[in-house]
Scaffold this motif. Structure first.
Motif, PDB file in Angstrom:
ATOM      1  N   ILE A  47       0.683  -0.884  -0.105  1.00 46.34           N
ATOM      2  CA  ILE A  47       0.026   0.090  -0.243  1.00 46.34           C
ATOM      3  C   ILE A  47       0.501   1.505  -0.352  1.00 46.34           C
ATOM      4  N   ASN A  48       0.942   2.077  -1.424  1.00 50.02           N
ATOM      5  CA  ASN A  48       1.819   3.198  -0.845  1.00 50.02           C
ATOM      6  C   ASN A  48       0.708   4.134  -0.316  1.00 50.02           C
ATOM      7  N   GLU A  49       1.092   4.747   0.485  1.00 51.59           N
ATOM      8  CA  GLU A  49      -0.033   5.767   0.724  1.00 51.59           C
ATOM      9  C   GLU A  49       0.565   7.186   1.267  1.00 51.59           C
ATOM     10  N   PRO A  88      -8.235   4.477   3.036  1.00 48.26           N
ATOM     11  CA  PRO A  88      -9.271   3.750   2.319  1.00 48.26           C
ATOM     12  C   PRO A  88      -8.486   4.342   0.990  1.00 48.26           C
ATOM     13  N   GLN A  89      -8.375   5.896   0.475  1.00 44.86           N
ATOM     14  CA  GLN A  89      -7.711   5.937  -0.947  1.00 44.86           C
ATOM     15  C   GLN A  89      -6.484   5.650  -1.209  1.00 44.86           C
ATOM     16  N   SER A  90      -6.330   4.477   0.012  1.00 37.98           N
ATOM     17  CA  SER A  90      -4.629   4.645  -0.775  1.00 37.98           C
ATOM     18  C   SER A  90      -4.466   3.472  -0.779  1.00 37.98           C
ATOM     19  N   ILE A  91      -5.893   2.537  -0.800  1.00 40.93           N
ATOM     20  CA  ILE A  91      -5.916   0.903  -0.483  1.00 40.93           C
ATOM     21  C   ILE A  91      -6.428   0.641  -1.791  1.00 40.93           C
ATOM     22  N   VAL A  92      -7.350   1.040  -2.639  1.00 41.87           N
ATOM     23  CA  VAL A  92      -8.086   1.255  -3.575  1.00 41.87           C
ATOM     24  C   VAL A  92      -6.904   1.699  -5.134  1.00 41.87           C
TER      25      VAL A  92
END
Length: 117
Positions: A47-49, A88-92
């Motif tokens: 996951i790239n945050e 959730p933004q980063s996950i998607v």
């Protein structure tokens, strides 16, 4: 879980549009395929945050269509199993990017069938 609007990087959006010209599938359908491919190989989930500089925003209902709850359940399961506690933004965004990487050599719609054989 999902925000109303999903923020994709311009690079991701450009890649989706490029694949659209090759496959004639819309970016939202291609993004769903990318997420499915990324979820299938959860051992490499990274996951790239970091938030991209240039954004393209897509509405949640357009991105996931009528399968929003199914995607949400699968992503929650991934987060639970991999102990991922990220936005959730980063996950998607990361799942789409990962899946698009797997789709790198796609040139036609028929190329996609090899991912689901």
């Amino acid at each position: 879980m999902f925000p109303t609007r999903i923020q994709l990087s311009k690079q991701t959006w450009d890649r989706l549009q490029f694949l659209q010209t090759k496959t004639r599938l819309t970016p939202n359908v291609l993004a769903r395929i990318a997420i499915a491919l990324a979820l299938r190989d959860t051992q490499t989930a990274i996951i790239n945050e970091s938030k991209p500089d240039q954004l393209h925003v897509i509405n949640r209902d357009v991105l996931f269509g009528g399968q929003e709850k199914a995607y949400e359940a699968l992503i929650r399961q991934l987060c639970s199993e991999q102990k991922i506690d990220a936005d959730p933004q980063s996950i998607v965004r990361s799942l789409i990017d990962s899946g698009l990487h797997k789709m790198g050599h796609t040139k036609t719609t028929s190329d996609l069938k090899f991912f689901f054989a």
